[in-house]
Scaffold this motif. Structure first.
Motif, PDB file in Angstrom:
ATOM      1  N   SER A  87       0.979  -1.016   0.166  1.00  0.00           N
ATOM      2  CA  SER A  87      -0.126  -0.115  -0.229  1.00  0.00           C
ATOM      3  C   SER A  87       0.878   1.224   0.368  1.00  0.00           C
ATOM      4  CB  SER A  87      -0.785   0.378   1.360  1.00  0.00           C
ATOM      5  OG  SER A  87      -0.151   0.287   2.436  1.00  0.00           O
ATOM      6  N   ALA A  88       1.715   1.452   0.736  1.00  0.00           N
ATOM      7  CA  ALA A  88       2.576   2.414   0.634  1.00  0.00           C
ATOM      8  C   ALA A  88       3.477   2.296  -0.923  1.00  0.00           C
ATOM      9  CB  ALA A  88       4.034   2.293   1.632  1.00  0.00           C
ATOM     10  N   LEU A  89       4.052   1.717  -1.180  1.00  0.00           N
ATOM     11  CA  LEU A  89       4.281   1.360  -2.788  1.00  0.00           C
ATOM     12  C   LEU A  89       3.344   1.980  -4.098  1.00  0.00           C
ATOM     13  CD1 LEU A  89       6.586  -1.715  -2.487  1.00  0.00           C
ATOM     14  CD2 LEU A  89       7.432   0.425  -1.589  1.00  0.00           C
ATOM     15  N   ALA A  90       1.711   1.747  -3.403  1.00  0.00           N
ATOM     16  CA  ALA A  90       1.538   1.577  -4.203  1.00  0.00           C
ATOM     17  C   ALA A  90       0.526   3.321  -4.375  1.00  0.00           C
ATOM     18  CB  ALA A  90       0.007   1.628  -4.087  1.00  0.00           C
ATOM     19  N   ALA A  91       0.954   3.998  -2.816  1.00  0.00           N
ATOM     20  CA  ALA A  91       0.975   5.653  -2.779  1.00  0.00           C
ATOM     21  C   ALA A  91       2.143   6.255  -3.637  1.00  0.00           C
ATOM     22  CB  ALA A  91       0.778   5.842  -1.348  1.00  0.00           C
ATOM     23  N   LYS A  92       3.342   5.506  -3.103  1.00  0.00           N
ATOM     24  CA  LYS A  92       4.355   6.068  -4.430  1.00  0.00           C
ATOM     25  C   LYS A  92       4.081   6.281  -5.634  1.00  0.00           C
ATOM     26  CE  LYS A  92       9.176   5.690  -3.811  1.00  0.00           C
ATOM     27  NZ  LYS A  92      10.240   5.062  -3.213  1.00  0.00           N
ATOM     28  N   ALA A  93       4.162   5.306  -6.081  1.00  0.00           N
ATOM     29  CA  ALA A  93       3.683   5.079  -7.673  1.00  0.00           C
ATOM     30  C   ALA A  93       2.603   5.960  -8.159  1.00  0.00           C
ATOM     31  CB  ALA A  93       3.264   3.531  -7.404  1.00  0.00           C
ATOM     32  N   TYR A 137       2.168  17.711  -4.200  1.00  0.00           N
ATOM     33  CA  TYR A 137       2.247  16.863  -5.439  1.00  0.00           C
ATOM     34  C   TYR A 137       3.777  16.530  -5.375  1.00  0.00           C
ATOM     35  CZ  TYR A 137      -1.667  14.200  -7.127  1.00  0.00           C
ATOM     36  OH  TYR A 137      -2.545  13.098  -7.237  1.00  0.00           O
ATOM     37  N   LEU A 138       4.528  17.657  -5.444  1.00  0.00           N
ATOM     38  CA  LEU A 138       5.922  17.763  -5.307  1.00  0.00           C
ATOM     39  C   LEU A 138       6.346  17.597  -3.934  1.00  0.00           C
ATOM     40  CD1 LEU A 138       6.774  20.718  -8.031  1.00  0.00           C
ATOM     41  CD2 LEU A 138       6.100  18.423  -8.284  1.00  0.00           C
ATOM     42  N   GLY A 139       6.249  18.141  -2.949  1.00  0.00           N
ATOM     43  CA  GLY A 139       6.347  17.442  -1.926  1.00  0.00           C
ATOM     44  C   GLY A 139       6.389  16.603  -1.200  1.00  0.00           C
ATOM     45  N   TYR A 140       5.587  15.590  -2.112  1.00  0.00           N
ATOM     46  CA  TYR A 140       5.674  14.483  -1.342  1.00  0.00           C
ATOM     47  C   TYR A 140       6.532  13.853  -2.491  1.00  0.00           C
ATOM     48  CZ  TYR A 140       2.988  10.259  -1.463  1.00  0.00           C
ATOM     49  OH  TYR A 140       2.845   8.799  -0.931  1.00  0.00           O
ATOM     50  N   MET A 141       6.661  13.708  -3.273  1.00  0.00           N
ATOM     51  CA  MET A 141       7.310  12.969  -4.403  1.00  0.00           C
ATOM     52  C   MET A 141       9.290  13.199  -3.328  1.00  0.00           C
ATOM     53  SD  MET A 141       6.083  12.852  -8.337  1.00  0.00           S
ATOM     54  CE  MET A 141       6.198  14.283  -8.404  1.00  0.00           C
ATOM     55  N   ALA A 142       9.041  14.597  -3.241  1.00  0.00           N
ATOM     56  CA  ALA A 142      10.646  15.568  -3.000  1.00  0.00           C
ATOM     57  C   ALA A 142      10.621  13.893  -1.756  1.00  0.00           C
ATOM     58  CB  ALA A 142      10.819  16.820  -2.726  1.00  0.00           C
TER      59      ALA A 142
END
Length: 242
Positions: A87-93, A137-142
């Motif tokens: 689930s964590a990896l799905a959110a990251k993806a 979104y940008l902050g999440y990926m960063a």
């Protein structure tokens, strides 16, 4: 059979490998049919002319930009409660996919706004909250990239996702909250089932929306598979070095 069985990375990979080609194929068909029908086989609007046809890109992209973040919220909550790594990896993806949809929505909205409002941008409540969502979104990926420990990164990004969900909801319902906004209301209100789009425009729009939804699902499944394989490869490398 419980849905939680697919939290097992191996079962998730086996299941998605079978499903992914069908989802991707249906997405390609729906997106192609919706956009070709909408852009080439629908009439011009009596007020907006041919400019209205950007609706077939703008509305599905904006819808998926918001729903992608909400999907990330659900996956993040599952991670925080049940500690399922998939689930964590799905959110990251989902984050890079969502940010692309957000960019498409902002860009097409600017093109649509120029003839309607006389400017590419206005500090309208929905537009502003959508821009803030893009920054989240940008902050999440960063944040995912900045933290080496995967579990710590998943914890912190899950908290960030919950905070950003406020702006996802504002982006969706800002017109209802602030009546003075320039942005028009939702074309197909979910609560009432009413719509302001004529059938000649709505049918290809609906097909395009379904296509964008399937495209999002296909991309998230593919990227989640990649994240799982990267995690397994990193674990094998770490085991060999020790």
């Amino acid at each position: 059979m419980s849905i939680w069985e697919y939290a097992n990375p191996l079962k998730f990979l086996n299941w998605t490998t079978k499903v992914l080609p069908w989802v991707a194929g249906c997405a390609a068909v729906c997106v192609s049919v919706g956009l070709i029908w909408g852009f080439f086989f629908t009439p011009d609007d009596y007020r907006q002319g041919s400019t209205v046809k950007i609706i077939y890109l703008h509305v599905p992209a904006a819808l998926m930009a918001i729903n992608a973040w909400l999907m990330m919220l659900v996956a993040s909550l599952i991670w925080l409660v049940r500690r399922h790594h998939v689930s964590a990896l799905a959110a990251k993806a989902a984050a890079p996919v969502g940010v692309v949809f957000t960019l498409v929505a902002l860009f097409t909205g600017a093109i649509w706004g120029k003839p309607m409002w006389g400017a590419y941008w206005a500090w309208d409540p929905r537009l502003t909250s959508f821009l803030i969502l893009f920054l989240f979104y940008l902050g999440y990926m960063a944040l995912w990239s900045a933290i080496e420990d995967a579990d710590t990164a998943a914890d912190l990004t899950s908290v960030l996702c919950m905070v950003g969900s406020v702006f996802a909801l504002l982006s969706r319902y800002a017109v209802n909250f602030w009546n003075q906004g320039l942005h028009q209301g939702t074309s197909v209100p979910v609560a009432t089932g009413e719509r302001t789009v004529a059938d000649v425009f709505f049918v290809p729009l609906l097909i395009s929306m379904v296509g964008f939804g399937l495209m999002f699902l296909a991309l998230v499944l593919l990227r989640t598979q990649t994240e799982i394989r990267k995690r397994r490869a990193a674990a094998l490398i770490a085991r060999e070095t020790t």
